[in-house]
Scaffold this active site. Structure first.
Site, PDB file in Angstrom:
ATOM      1  N   GLU A  42      39.188  33.925  49.034  1.00  0.00           N
ATOM      2  CA  GLU A  42      38.458  34.390  47.850  1.00  0.00           C
ATOM      3  C   GLU A  42      39.452  35.245  47.069  1.00  0.00           C
ATOM      4  O   GLU A  42      39.810  36.328  47.508  1.00  0.00           O
ATOM      5  CB  GLU A  42      37.234  35.212  48.256  1.00  0.00           C
ATOM      6  CG  GLU A  42      36.474  35.800  47.067  1.00  0.00           C
ATOM      7  CD  GLU A  42      35.442  36.849  47.475  1.00  0.00           C
ATOM      8  OE1 GLU A  42      35.318  37.856  46.743  1.00  0.00           O
ATOM      9  OE2 GLU A  42      34.777  36.673  48.511  1.00  0.00           O
ATOM     10  N   ARG A  46      40.458  40.948  40.072  1.00  0.00           N
ATOM     11  CA  ARG A  46      40.812  42.327  39.737  1.00  0.00           C
ATOM     12  C   ARG A  46      42.199  42.411  39.127  1.00  0.00           C
ATOM     13  O   ARG A  46      42.588  43.457  38.626  1.00  0.00           O
ATOM     14  CB  ARG A  46      40.804  43.199  41.001  1.00  0.00           C
ATOM     15  CG  ARG A  46      39.427  43.491  41.549  1.00  0.00           C
ATOM     16  CD  ARG A  46      39.540  44.417  42.735  1.00  0.00           C
ATOM     17  NE  ARG A  46      38.446  44.220  43.651  1.00  0.00           N
ATOM     18  CZ  ARG A  46      38.430  44.643  44.904  1.00  0.00           C
ATOM     19  NH1 ARG A  46      39.467  45.284  45.387  1.00  0.00           N
ATOM     20  NH2 ARG A  46      37.388  44.434  45.670  1.00  0.00           N
ATOM     21  N   THR A  70      35.045  38.819  42.453  1.00  0.00           N
ATOM     22  CA  THR A  70      34.951  39.870  41.428  1.00  0.00           C
ATOM     23  C   THR A  70      34.870  39.251  40.028  1.00  0.00           C
ATOM     24  O   THR A  70      35.503  39.709  39.090  1.00  0.00           O
ATOM     25  CB  THR A  70      36.131  40.874  41.532  1.00  0.00           C
ATOM     26  OG1 THR A  70      36.474  41.071  42.893  1.00  0.00           O
ATOM     27  CG2 THR A  70      35.753  42.229  40.927  1.00  0.00           C
ATOM     28  N   LYS A 130      25.884  37.467  48.805  1.00  0.00           N
ATOM     29  CA  LYS A 130      26.873  38.386  49.363  1.00  0.00           C
ATOM     30  C   LYS A 130      26.179  39.741  49.581  1.00  0.00           C
ATOM     31  O   LYS A 130      25.515  40.248  48.678  1.00  0.00           O
ATOM     32  CB  LYS A 130      28.020  38.526  48.356  1.00  0.00           C
ATOM     33  CG  LYS A 130      29.058  39.586  48.679  1.00  0.00           C
ATOM     34  CD  LYS A 130      30.147  39.546  47.599  1.00  0.00           C
ATOM     35  CE  LYS A 130      31.130  40.680  47.744  1.00  0.00           C
ATOM     36  NZ  LYS A 130      32.297  40.510  46.870  1.00  0.00           N
TER      37      LYS A 130
END
Length: 210
Positions: A42, A46, A70, A130
């Site tokens: 994953e 960021r 993210t 999640k």
């Protein structure tokens, strides 16, 4: 999320959550993951180079299971999908981003940590979520309490999970897999310590398959 993709994540048990500051590190990192038995990542949005890192990993290892993490908006969804991500992960639940992913036909795993967010997700047709930030949100006791009334929900806890507690999370019914950074820390990636990462990845694979 499609059953084949869910089955794949379940088989991996642990998903390396990767922050890549230097895209030159992407392919050697993918190679290290693949060669040590964990061909999944994953890649978090960021950093500026996230989409390019996904693109390079996808080109080098087409069979690898690669998601984008993210992801906060439609523009990032587009970039992730174009780069070759096969699923999208977010820290929270933004209905607009979920609906956009559904329109683009790409699986989305939003972050939740309370009953109201789970019910919002169910309303949007999502059952694989999640649990984030896992440890800070109450950890194992909290996830058990949340899963009890929502019998169709399964989860991917992420946040504060490491060697000491990953098997405890995986032992919970309907925890499909866990996200973790301990075997792919930014410092190890930055220093290109592929042997060190390889050892940690190999250890992680052995640990979760005991």
């Amino acid at each position: 999320m499609s059953q084949p993709l869910l089955d794949k994540l379940k088989a991996f048990k642990v998903i390396p959550v990767i922050q890549i500051n230097n895209v030159e590190r992407a392919v050697p990192l993918a190679k290290t993951l693949v060669e040590n038995g964990l061909p999944v990542a994953e890649v978090t949005f960021r950093t500026e180079g996230a989409a390019e890192a996904i693109r390079r990993m996808r080109e080098a290892y087409p069979e690898m299971c690669i998601g984008a993490g993210t992801v906060l908006n439609a523009e990032q969804v587009d970039r992730a999908k174009a780069a070759g991500a096969e699923f999208i992960v977010a820290p929270g639940l933004n209905p607009n981003t979920v609906r956009y992913c559904q329109q683009q036909n790409i699986p989305m795993v939003p972050g939740v940590n309370n009953p109201s967010q789970i019910e919002q997700a169910l309303e949007l047709g999502l059952t694989f979520l999640k649990f984030f930030p896992a440890e800070a949100s109450g950890g194992i006791n909290m996830i058990k309490a949340l899963l009890a009334p929502y019998v169709d929900v399964s989860m991917m806890p992420t946040g504060g999970i490491g060697k000491a507690n990953v098997r405890d999370y995986l032992a919970i019914d309907r925890v499909v897999c866990c996200g973790g950074t301990w075997m792919v820390s930014p410092a190890l990636i930055e220093s290109a310590d592929w042997d060190g990462i390889g050892r940690l990845v190999h250890e992680a694979v052995e640990l979760v398959n005991q």
